[in-house]
Design an enzyme around this catalytic site. Structure first.
Site, PDB file in Angstrom:
ATOM      1  N   LYS A 281       0.838  -1.330  -0.094  1.00 29.80           N
ATOM      2  CA  LYS A 281       0.039   0.123   0.020  1.00 29.80           C
ATOM      3  C   LYS A 281       0.740   1.393   0.086  1.00 29.80           C
ATOM      4  O   LYS A 281       0.498   2.128  -0.350  1.00 29.80           O
ATOM      5  CB  LYS A 281      -0.911  -0.179   1.138  1.00 29.80           C
ATOM      6  CG  LYS A 281      -1.959  -0.785   1.274  1.00 29.80           C
ATOM      7  CD  LYS A 281      -3.013  -0.882   2.321  1.00 29.80           C
ATOM      8  CE  LYS A 281      -4.344  -1.502   2.367  1.00 29.80           C
ATOM      9  NZ  LYS A 281      -5.219  -1.027   3.494  1.00 29.80           N
TER      10      LYS A 281
ATOM     11  N   ASP B 248     -10.052   3.854   2.233  1.00 26.21           N
ATOM     12  CA  ASP B 248     -10.396   3.333   3.679  1.00 26.21           C
ATOM     13  C   ASP B 248     -11.156   4.524   4.442  1.00 26.21           C
ATOM     14  O   ASP B 248     -12.119   4.169   5.390  1.00 26.21           O
ATOM     15  CB  ASP B 248      -9.212   2.809   4.521  1.00 26.21           C
ATOM     16  CG  ASP B 248      -8.716   1.456   4.031  1.00 26.21           C
ATOM     17  OD1 ASP B 248      -9.559   0.921   3.626  1.00 26.21           O
ATOM     18  OD2 ASP B 248      -7.505   1.439   4.026  1.00 26.21           O
TER      19      ASP B 248
HETATM   20  P1  NAP Z   1      -0.536  -1.961  11.767  1.00 21.14           P
HETATM   21  O1  NAP Z   1      -0.157  -0.817  11.136  1.00 21.14           O
HETATM   22  O2  NAP Z   1       0.487  -3.041  12.081  1.00 21.14           O
HETATM   23  O3  NAP Z   1      -1.013  -1.277  13.368  1.00 21.14           O
HETATM   24  C1  NAP Z   1      -1.353  -2.142  14.556  1.00 21.14           C
HETATM   25  C2  NAP Z   1      -1.876  -1.318  15.711  1.00 21.14           C
HETATM   26  O4  NAP Z   1      -2.138  -2.270  16.513  1.00 21.14           O
HETATM   27  C3  NAP Z   1      -0.813  -0.369  16.319  1.00 21.14           C
HETATM   28  O5  NAP Z   1      -1.415   0.643  17.153  1.00 21.14           O
HETATM   29  C4  NAP Z   1      -0.100  -1.548  17.136  1.00 21.14           C
HETATM   30  O6  NAP Z   1       0.335  -0.841  18.569  1.00 21.14           O
HETATM   31  C5  NAP Z   1      -1.646  -2.105  18.039  1.00 21.14           C
HETATM   32  N1  NAP Z   1      -1.269  -3.414  18.519  1.00 21.14           N
HETATM   33  C6  NAP Z   1      -1.177  -4.593  17.858  1.00 21.14           C
HETATM   34  N2  NAP Z   1      -0.944  -5.560  18.912  1.00 21.14           N
HETATM   35  C7  NAP Z   1      -1.218  -5.081  20.147  1.00 21.14           C
HETATM   36  C8  NAP Z   1      -1.234  -5.269  21.589  1.00 21.14           C
HETATM   37  N3  NAP Z   1      -0.993  -6.556  21.741  1.00 21.14           N
HETATM   38  N4  NAP Z   1      -1.568  -4.373  22.378  1.00 21.14           N
HETATM   39  C9  NAP Z   1      -1.583  -3.191  22.217  1.00 21.14           C
HETATM   40  N5  NAP Z   1      -1.662  -2.664  20.707  1.00 21.14           N
HETATM   41  C10 NAP Z   1      -1.281  -3.434  19.949  1.00 21.14           C
HETATM   42  O7  NAP Z   1      -2.033  -2.526  11.324  1.00 21.14           O
HETATM   43  P2  NAP Z   1      -3.061  -1.883  10.784  1.00 21.14           P
HETATM   44  O8  NAP Z   1      -2.946  -1.934   9.277  1.00 21.14           O
HETATM   45  O9  NAP Z   1      -3.442  -0.539  11.212  1.00 21.14           O
HETATM   46  O10 NAP Z   1      -4.434  -2.803  10.935  1.00 21.14           O
HETATM   47  C11 NAP Z   1      -5.002  -2.945  11.991  1.00 21.14           C
HETATM   48  C12 NAP Z   1      -6.067  -3.852  12.230  1.00 21.14           C
HETATM   49  O11 NAP Z   1      -7.209  -3.268  11.465  1.00 21.14           O
HETATM   50  C13 NAP Z   1      -5.908  -5.259  11.691  1.00 21.14           C
HETATM   51  O12 NAP Z   1      -6.568  -6.230  12.316  1.00 21.14           O
HETATM   52  C14 NAP Z   1      -6.613  -4.941  10.311  1.00 21.14           C
HETATM   53  O13 NAP Z   1      -7.010  -6.502   9.640  1.00 21.14           O
HETATM   54  C15 NAP Z   1      -7.696  -4.387  10.575  1.00 21.14           C
HETATM   55  N6  NAP Z   1      -8.153  -3.502   9.460  1.00 21.14           N
HETATM   56  C16 NAP Z   1      -9.560  -3.577   8.985  1.00 21.14           C
HETATM   57  C17 NAP Z   1     -10.032  -2.981   7.998  1.00 21.14           C
HETATM   58  C18 NAP Z   1     -11.387  -2.938   7.534  1.00 21.14           C
HETATM   59  O14 NAP Z   1     -11.800  -2.837   6.475  1.00 21.14           O
HETATM   60  N7  NAP Z   1     -12.422  -3.508   8.366  1.00 21.14           N
HETATM   61  C19 NAP Z   1      -9.198  -2.098   7.339  1.00 21.14           C
HETATM   62  C20 NAP Z   1      -7.906  -2.080   7.402  1.00 21.14           C
HETATM   63  C21 NAP Z   1      -7.401  -2.729   8.528  1.00 21.14           C
HETATM   64  P3  NAP Z   1       1.711  -0.494  18.531  1.00 21.14           P
HETATM   65  O15 NAP Z   1       2.164   0.629  17.629  1.00 21.14           O
HETATM   66  O16 NAP Z   1       2.241  -0.043  19.881  1.00 21.14           O
HETATM   67  O17 NAP Z   1       2.623  -1.697  17.804  1.00 21.14           O
END
Ligand code: NAP
Length: 288
Positions: free
Chosen positions: A66, A102
């Site tokens: 992306k 998004d």
């Molecule tokens: P990302 O960039 O990897 O960010 C992950 C986030 O989750 C960070 O803020 C991370 O905190 C936090 N995190 C992960 N494990 C954690 C834990 N054990 N305790 C506390 N915080 C934790 O991922 P992303 O692309 O933003 O995606 C996040 C989620 O959204 C995924 O599950 C994805 O599948 C979902 N999503 C859904 C849609 C939809 O259309 N519904 C669209 C996009 C994404 P740190 O910064 O501290 O690591």
């Protein structure tokens, strides 16, 4: 030749986008195809060449490409620039445009599942500071939200995101705090959004209790496996309005389909049912 669109990522087998777009192609009787493409980063220039040649009319870009795809586009939309990520490619004359849907997908889902949010939501607590948080924060601030607090495990990432957003929205109140500030902020909060991956496979936040939020508050998820995460379940028990994450996935697909196939599709209960059944069968087949 019928128009062909794609979703490109690595790996790609988990993507539900082919199911969504193929459902719409059938529903509207459109002759066209939507294909999954498993591509490595080095293959992105070749993909762009194929769009220029007309092999594809455009497509979706998913993880991990992306960010990398942006430098191959001729133009980025304001949304893609603000979110620093591209999830949709389309042609505009000879130019290839990188767009991000998004943010509009998140707002369209909120409008569909909790339309009353527009009447009272002004202060939001956002859990997370990753890629999805960037899109959701931009969406809300670009809409009616005036006050946003980002809570994240890694404080530096929350600060960096807050700084980026303050440059885009200098007139708005944007703050970054550690996760344990939730209890202090919750009573004045009218929207809580979880953009972290906590909730997937029923994982839980230790100290986030939605019962502490204002009684009118809306709690929104972007995780959709399971559809009712422990956070949404706790919010429902506290009598709050909840919004699940599946709708964002469905609504973010709308603008791409419209650009490629010339018809604005609808997110219907039938489509939700279809995707939910597919997600359920995935879980069934992975349980021993
Ligand atoms: P990302 O960039 O990897 O960010 C992950 C986030 O989750 C960070 O803020 C991370 O905190 C936090 N995190 C992960 N494990 C954690 C834990 N054990 N305790 C506390 N915080 C934790 O991922 P992303 O692309 O933003 O995606 C996040 C989620 O959204 C995924 O599950 C994805 O599948 C979902 N999503 C859904 C849609 C939809 O259309 N519904 C669209 C996009 C994404 P740190 O910064 O501290 O690591």
């Amino acid at each position: 030749m019928p128009p062909i669109a794609f979703v490109a990522g690595y790996p790609i087998h988990h993507s539900r986008s082919p199911l969504i777009h193929t459902h719409w192609l059938h529903q509207y009787g459109i002759t066209g195809k939507y294909l999954p493409l498993e591509l490595e980063t080095e293959q992105l220039p070749q993909l762009i060449k194929q769009i220029r040649k007309g092999t594809y009319i455009g497509g979706n870009i998913t993880l991990p490409h992306k960010v990398a795809i942006a430098r191959h586009c001729d133009r980025l939309t304001p949304q893609a620039t603000a979110i620093s990520a591209v999830n949709t490619l389309y042609r505009e004359g000879k130019k290839i445009v990188g767009h991000n849907t998004d943010a509009t997908g998140f707002i369209a889902n909120l409008d569909q599942q909790a339309p009353r949010w527009r009447r009272h939501v002004n202060k939001c607590l956002l859990l997370g500071a990753g890629g999805a948080a960037r899109a959701v924060a931009f969406a809300l601030l670009d809409d009616q939200l005036d006050n946003l607090t980002i809570l994240n495990r890694t404080q530096q990432k929350a600060q960096t995101l807050a700084q980026h957003l303050r440059q885009l929205f200098p007139e708005k109140q944007i703050d970054a705090r550690p996760l344990d500030h939730f209890n202090r902020k919750a009573p004045q909060t009218d929207l809580l959004v979880n953009t972290t991956s906590i909730g997937m496979n029923n994982t839980r936040f230790g100290k986030i209790d939605p019962a502490r939020l204002a009684p009118e508050a809306v709690v929104a998820e972007i995780v959709y496996t399971p559809l009712e995460t422990p956070l949404l379940n706790a919010a429902k028990l506290a009598g709050l309005t909840t919004v699940d994450g599946l709708g964002m996935l469905l609504h973010q697909a709308v603008p791409g389909f419209e650009k490629w196939f010339g018809h604005r599709p609808e997110v219907t209960p039938e489509l939700r049912k279809r995707i939910l059944a597919d997600l359920a069968s995935l879980f069934d087949s992975s349980t021993p």
